[in-house]
Design an enzyme around this catalytic site. Structure first.
Site, PDB file in Angstrom:
ATOM      1  N   ASN A 154       0.736  -1.270  -0.053  1.00 48.41           N
ATOM      2  CA  ASN A 154       0.132  -0.016   0.108  1.00 48.41           C
ATOM      3  C   ASN A 154       0.962   1.383   0.092  1.00 48.41           C
ATOM      4  O   ASN A 154       0.367   2.364  -0.541  1.00 48.41           O
ATOM      5  CB  ASN A 154      -1.027   0.178   1.215  1.00 48.41           C
ATOM      6  CG  ASN A 154      -0.555  -0.015   2.571  1.00 48.41           C
ATOM      7  OD1 ASN A 154       0.913  -1.002   2.472  1.00 48.41           O
ATOM      8  ND2 ASN A 154      -1.089   0.544   3.482  1.00 48.41           N
ATOM      9  N   GLY A 229       1.964  -5.724   7.425  1.00 44.60           N
ATOM     10  CA  GLY A 229       1.037  -6.293   6.455  1.00 44.60           C
ATOM     11  C   GLY A 229      -0.161  -6.708   7.763  1.00 44.60           C
ATOM     12  O   GLY A 229      -0.498  -6.323   8.478  1.00 44.60           O
ATOM     13  N   SER A 230      -0.634  -8.055   7.104  1.00 47.73           N
ATOM     14  CA  SER A 230      -1.925  -8.191   7.749  1.00 47.73           C
ATOM     15  C   SER A 230      -1.595  -9.044   9.100  1.00 47.73           C
ATOM     16  O   SER A 230      -0.557  -9.415   9.363  1.00 47.73           O
ATOM     17  CB  SER A 230      -2.798  -9.388   7.252  1.00 47.73           C
ATOM     18  OG  SER A 230      -1.954 -10.594   7.042  1.00 47.73           O
ATOM     19  N   GLU A 249       3.943  -4.103  12.392  1.00 46.93           N
ATOM     20  CA  GLU A 249       2.885  -3.015  12.149  1.00 46.93           C
ATOM     21  C   GLU A 249       1.855  -3.760  11.271  1.00 46.93           C
ATOM     22  O   GLU A 249       1.745  -3.982  10.207  1.00 46.93           O
ATOM     23  CB  GLU A 249       3.497  -1.852  11.237  1.00 46.93           C
ATOM     24  CG  GLU A 249       4.773  -1.535  11.785  1.00 46.93           C
ATOM     25  CD  GLU A 249       4.265  -0.617  13.236  1.00 46.93           C
ATOM     26  OE1 GLU A 249       2.948  -0.349  13.482  1.00 46.93           O
ATOM     27  OE2 GLU A 249       5.053  -0.193  14.205  1.00 46.93           O
ATOM     28  N   LEU A 250       0.765  -4.015  12.020  1.00 47.10           N
ATOM     29  CA  LEU A 250      -0.448  -4.849  11.304  1.00 47.10           C
ATOM     30  C   LEU A 250      -1.691  -3.929  10.965  1.00 47.10           C
ATOM     31  O   LEU A 250      -1.684  -2.790  10.621  1.00 47.10           O
ATOM     32  CB  LEU A 250      -0.651  -6.012  12.459  1.00 47.10           C
ATOM     33  CG  LEU A 250       0.478  -6.784  12.692  1.00 47.10           C
ATOM     34  CD1 LEU A 250       0.271  -7.977  13.719  1.00 47.10           C
ATOM     35  CD2 LEU A 250       1.345  -7.179  11.460  1.00 47.10           C
ATOM     36  N   CYS A 287      -3.696   1.451   6.861  1.00 42.60           N
ATOM     37  CA  CYS A 287      -4.039   0.720   8.148  1.00 42.60           C
ATOM     38  C   CYS A 287      -4.716   1.940   9.080  1.00 42.60           C
ATOM     39  O   CYS A 287      -5.409   1.669  10.087  1.00 42.60           O
ATOM     40  CB  CYS A 287      -2.664   0.305   8.976  1.00 42.60           C
ATOM     41  SG  CYS A 287      -1.984  -0.959   8.221  1.00 42.60           S
ATOM     42  N   GLU A 381     -10.614  -5.578   9.649  1.00 41.10           N
ATOM     43  CA  GLU A 381     -10.149  -4.292   8.850  1.00 41.10           C
ATOM     44  C   GLU A 381     -10.437  -4.481   7.268  1.00 41.10           C
ATOM     45  O   GLU A 381     -10.283  -5.289   6.766  1.00 41.10           O
ATOM     46  CB  GLU A 381      -8.455  -4.104   8.913  1.00 41.10           C
ATOM     47  CG  GLU A 381      -8.078  -3.173   8.058  1.00 41.10           C
ATOM     48  CD  GLU A 381      -6.560  -2.979   8.086  1.00 41.10           C
ATOM     49  OE1 GLU A 381      -6.120  -1.765   8.167  1.00 41.10           O
ATOM     50  OE2 GLU A 381      -5.889  -4.135   8.138  1.00 41.10           O
TER      51      GLU A 381
END
Length: 481
Positions: A154, A229-230, A249-250, A287, A381
């Site tokens: 992203n 990512g996820s 970092e989710l 996010c 999300e």
């Protein structure tokens, strides 16, 4: 943009035996072919990084800072070219792509500044007790070892920068693995790093497919993993290597709270505009994109139509057009998933105020109210241009609604009251609270990360540098203090 792009192996260009295509999610055109490293080439990169750990850690600060400054300046010089590339491979509207390059310019500049300040050492007298007479402790931060940086699609340039720049700043070798959908902008970083005097082996950019990542994650020569990512993939990585240091970092389910004191027409117009913009920028693929609006009952009826109007004013279309606000999602599968979640919510009783339509990989900016608590859209999300609005009665109920989520990345609170701001900071279970604005605000030098399923650790150059290093104490004895 259809040439085959080499990857970067221990500071030099290399090609493997296979390639894959990168295509535009907007019109399906070929953006470029990317070479895939062989297993032997990946091993060569890992071995080179591991071999240079001590040398790179000992590299003078001015060498690392000069390299970071160079990348920052070269990114600025090539802004339009790189922005066009990001827009092509990602589908991001060109105005947002230009902004992403500008942020990466700043990240490398911040890292250069921090590299010059890093590791000045902290001296501590130990003669506060009799056994410490004549002793002085000197504490410095030491790189933990090679960093494996796994970047998302992203923000393909800036989130790669957030992994590469702090690693170079502390003298930690890094192997960057870009997302398969958007690798070319990360490879540009390789071009610029190759123009510097950094030691061979101190960095690689490897376009490894996702199904070959477990072997890299498990490699003991890569003790630090920085993943964006996820939550599903991130926590699977952490659970597979519990002895390693993982920065994750989710996901998020970001909320914007509009309290009762944010009540003038000007206030509500500002909130509606910011909410509409940042629920849809990057196609909602951020996010900290606004997914939930939690509005006090006293302003709800005036706020909702303003938000709908502002959302409907978002221009959806060709990402190459400077007027476009909302482009496609990363691929059609992503748009179909968003469509299915919205359809599920509507069938369960949610009220669709605008949007709700898909064309290929593009999903129209969408607003819903009366969302049932048990639908997917309420808990997960969405990572798309979808916004839900809920009515609450007062501050306590609003803050409880924010916390009623498995995620806790950032929250925005529209209030004029300073005491309320501090109560929000204390009460909200998130990594960052933004007062007077949406949760989507991020300054690249501030600590960024979340609570709960939003991850562990922090990005932001100085804070990532701390994550990549550990404190090592040196005790000097027999000193006349």
């Amino acid at each position: 943009m259809s040439d085959t792009h080499a990857f970067w192996l221990a500071g030099r260009e290399a090609t493997g035996e296979a390639t894959f295509d990168v295509t535009s999610p907007w019109d399906g055109r070929l953006v470029g072919k990317v070479s895939v490293p062989t297993e032997a080439q990946v091993e060569e990169a890992v071995a080179a990084a591991h071999a240079v750990v001590d040398e790179f850690a000992a590299t003078p600060a001015h060498v690392r800072a000069a390299a970071l400054d160079h990348v920052s300046k070269r990114l600025a010089e090539r802004t339009e070219e790189i922005a066009q590339l990001i827009s092509a491979e990602n589908g991001k509207p060109i105005k947002w792509a230009r902004g992403e390059v500008g942020r990466a310019v700043s990240v490398f500049r911040f890292a250069a500044e921090e590299a010059r300040r890093f590791n000045g050492g902290e001296a501590q007298r130990l003669d506060t007790e009799a056994g410490g007479v004549g002793r002085l402790a000197l504490t410095r931060r030491i790189p933990k070892g090679v960093v494996l940086g796994i970047a998302p699609f992203n923000f393909p340039l800036n989130l790669s920068a957030h992994k590469v720049a702090p690693a170079i700043a502390v003298g930690a070798p890094i192997i960057l693995k870009p997302a398969p959908a958007t690798p070319i902008s990360s490879l540009i970083l390789g071009e610029l790093l190759a123009e510097t005097d950094l030691p061979a082996g101190s960095w690689s950019v490897l376009t490894v497919p996702n199904d070959r990542m477990p072997a890299l994650v498990q490699d003991e020569r890569l003790p630090v993993i920085s993943f964006t990512g996820s939550d599903r993939v991130g926590f699977a990585i952490q659970q597979s290597v519990p002895h390693k240091h993982c920065t994750l970092e989710l996901g998020g389910n970001a909320a914007a709270v509009v309290l009762g004191d944010w009540a003038s027409e000007q206030d509500l117009d500002w909130a509606a505009t910011r909410i509409a913009t940042f629920s849809n920028y990057q196609g909602g693929q951020s996010c900290i994109s606004v997914q939930r609006v939690i509005a006090d009952a006293s302003v709800y009826d005036r706020l909702v139509p303003k938000i709908v109007t502002a959302v409907e004013a978002q221009i959806t279309g060709d990402p190459n057009d400077s007027a476009t606000d909302v482009g496609p999602l990363v691929d059609e599968n992503a748009a179909q998933r968003v469509e299915s979640w919205v359809d599920e919510a509507v069938q369960a009783g949610a009220k669709l105020l605008t949007g709700g339509k898909r064309e290929g990989a593009t999903y129209a900016p969408t607003v819903l109210t009366d969302l049932p608590a048990d639908v997917t859209l309420a808990r997960a999300e969405v990572f798309g241009p979808v916004l839900t609005i809920a009515k609450v009665d007062g501050e306590a109920e609003a803050f409880a609604a924010v916390n009623d989520s498995d995620f806790g990345l950032q929250a925005g609170v529209f209030t004029h009251d300073l005491q309320t701001a501090f109560r929000a900071h204390r009460a909200l279970e998130v990594g960052g609270v933004i007062i007077g604005d949406v949760p989507s605000y991020r300054a690249d030098q501030m600590p960024y990360g979340g609570a709960k399923k939003s991850g562990v650790g922090r990005e932001g150059v100085k804070y990532a540098m701390d994550d990549y290093t550990y404190e090592r104490v040196l005790v000097l004895t027999g000193l006349a203090l």
